[in-house]
Design a protein around this motif. Structure first.
Motif, PDB file in Angstrom:
ATOM      1  N   CYS A 254      -4.413   5.123  -3.823  1.00 17.06           N
ATOM      2  CA  CYS A 254      -3.133   5.645  -4.311  1.00 17.06           C
ATOM      3  C   CYS A 254      -3.251   7.109  -4.711  1.00 17.06           C
ATOM      4  O   CYS A 254      -2.362   7.921  -4.408  1.00 17.06           O
TER       5      CYS A 254
ATOM      6  N   GLY B  84       7.929   4.971  -6.988  1.00 17.63           N
ATOM      7  CA  GLY B  84       6.852   4.064  -7.342  1.00 17.63           C
ATOM      8  C   GLY B  84       7.097   3.345  -8.651  1.00 17.63           C
ATOM      9  O   GLY B  84       8.199   3.371  -9.224  1.00 17.63           O
TER      10      GLY B  84
ATOM     11  N   VAL C  41       4.681   4.238  -3.611  1.00 15.84           N
ATOM     12  CA  VAL C  41       3.387   3.921  -4.212  1.00 15.84           C
ATOM     13  C   VAL C  41       3.539   2.643  -5.037  1.00 15.84           C
ATOM     14  O   VAL C  41       4.403   2.571  -5.914  1.00 15.84           O
TER      15      VAL C  41
ATOM     16  N   THR D 205      -0.006  13.297   0.579  1.00 12.86           N
ATOM     17  CA  THR D 205       1.208  13.016   1.331  1.00 12.86           C
ATOM     18  C   THR D 205       2.036  14.280   1.552  1.00 12.86           C
ATOM     19  O   THR D 205       2.071  15.172   0.703  1.00 12.86           O
TER      20      THR D 205
ATOM     21  N   ILE E 233      -1.198  10.276  -3.180  1.00 15.80           N
ATOM     22  CA  ILE E 233      -0.383  11.178  -3.991  1.00 15.80           C
ATOM     23  C   ILE E 233      -0.810  12.631  -3.795  1.00 15.80           C
ATOM     24  O   ILE E 233       0.016  13.546  -3.752  1.00 15.80           O
TER      25      ILE E 233
ATOM     26  N   ASN F 206       0.840  -1.195   0.000  1.00 15.92           N
ATOM     27  CA  ASN F 206       0.000   0.000   0.000  1.00 15.92           C
ATOM     28  C   ASN F 206       0.872   1.240   0.000  1.00 15.92           C
ATOM     29  O   ASN F 206       2.036   1.206   0.415  1.00 15.92           O
ATOM     30  N   SER F 207       0.310   2.346  -0.442  1.00 15.58           N
ATOM     31  CA  SER F 207       1.040   3.615  -0.424  1.00 15.58           C
ATOM     32  C   SER F 207       1.380   3.980   1.018  1.00 15.58           C
ATOM     33  O   SER F 207       0.573   3.810   1.928  1.00 15.58           O
TER      34      SER F 207
END
Length: 288
Positions: free
Chosen positions: A141, A155, A130, A148, A145, A116-117
């Motif tokens: 996700c 990623g 990611v 965060t 993005i 997971n992110s």
């Protein structure tokens, strides 16, 4: 703190061909791990596509990779953080069935899989990871993005407008770049040639995997958490070589041993001289 970055290693490519396994082992044994030891680097980020085939496992490739890579990082006290790439997951709409979880389970002491992110603290900074984005995790996700606090993102992204491979005139489709504008730097696996647009960098593969990689420089990278700079370290090993032949000029073929070779002919009227050149190439190329 310095961190080694690798991606798209595609363990088991070409049905576990020894040619590709030998080339990978030469890179790890003679280039990658000696550099890490010389610079006391104890952390690796892998940005996806550790394995090659989404649905099958080549046990010879697994055994070779265990000896050339996984056992080495364990013995040297190196820790690897990894996100799944599209080649690591069985289904196209979910990452749940993932080769990383199934095959790296015995290395949980030195391998951390981020399914997971997530934000992760490394050195004196925080970076974002990611995984491969699919239908099942797309909302999570994208939310990550967009929200965060990390300014550096790692990623395995599919972003539109980049080249897939150096010698293939195919431009990628996928996500737009606007969502990544808020970051200082975005580093990704997935596309096999190194390229940069604005703040987004595809790092490219570390070794040559197909003819599209021919004469495309390959690197692994080192990220410095203090300076936030990414340094490219060239891998000198190559597998593919294009030679050019005409009656009055021919490419030097002294470096073709152990490589896949194509001879591109522009002018051939002297068949005897051409046959001599081909014989010379074949004699030097006997290891493949």
């Amino acid at each position: 703190m310095k961190i080694a970055i690798i991606n798209d290693t595609h363990c088991g490519i070409k049905n576990g061909s020894d040619v590709y396994l030998d080339n990978a082992e030469s890179f790890y044994k003679n280039i990658f791990f000696p550099y890490l030891e010389e610079h006391n680097i104890k952390s690796i980020f892998h940005l996806g596509d550790y394995y090659d085939h989404r649905r099958f496992v080549n046990f010879k490739a697994l055994e070779r990779n265990r000896h050339m890579f996984l056992n080495v990082i364990r013995d040297k006290g190196i820790h690897m953080s990894i996100v799944p790439g599209n080649h690591d997951v069985y289904y196209k709409n979910t990452n749940d069935l993932c080769a990383l979880k199934e095959l790296l389970g015995h290395y949980t002491d030195c391998v951390k899989i981020y399914m997971n992110s997530i934000d992760v603290t490394v050195g004196d900074m925080t970076v974002g990871f990611v995984p491969w984005i699919c239908d099942d995790n797309e909302k999570e996700c994208i939310d990550f993005i967009q929200n965060t606090k990390s300014q550096i993102l790692f990623g395995h992204f599919e972003i539109a407008g980049f080249k897939y491979m150096a010698n293939a005139n195919v431009v990628s489709h996928g996500m737009g770049t606007d969502i990544f504008n808020r970051f200082d730097s975005v580093y990704s696996g997935h596309y096999h040639t190194k390229s940069t647009q604005d703040n987004i960098t595809y790092l490219g593969t570390q070794v040559e995997l197909t003819w599209s990689d021919a004469h495309d420089p390959k690197y692994f990278h080192v990220f410095d958490t203090e300076t936030r700079e990414m340094e490219a370290i060239r891998n000198p090993y190559t597998l593919y070589r294009k030679l050019y032949y005409s009656d009055d000029k021919q490419s030097d073929c002294s470096d073709v041993t152990g490589k896949f070779v194509k001879i591109i002919v522009s002018d051939k009227n002297n068949h005897y001289e051409f046959d001599k050149y081909v014989d010379k190439v074949q004699a030097l190329n006997h290891k493949i």
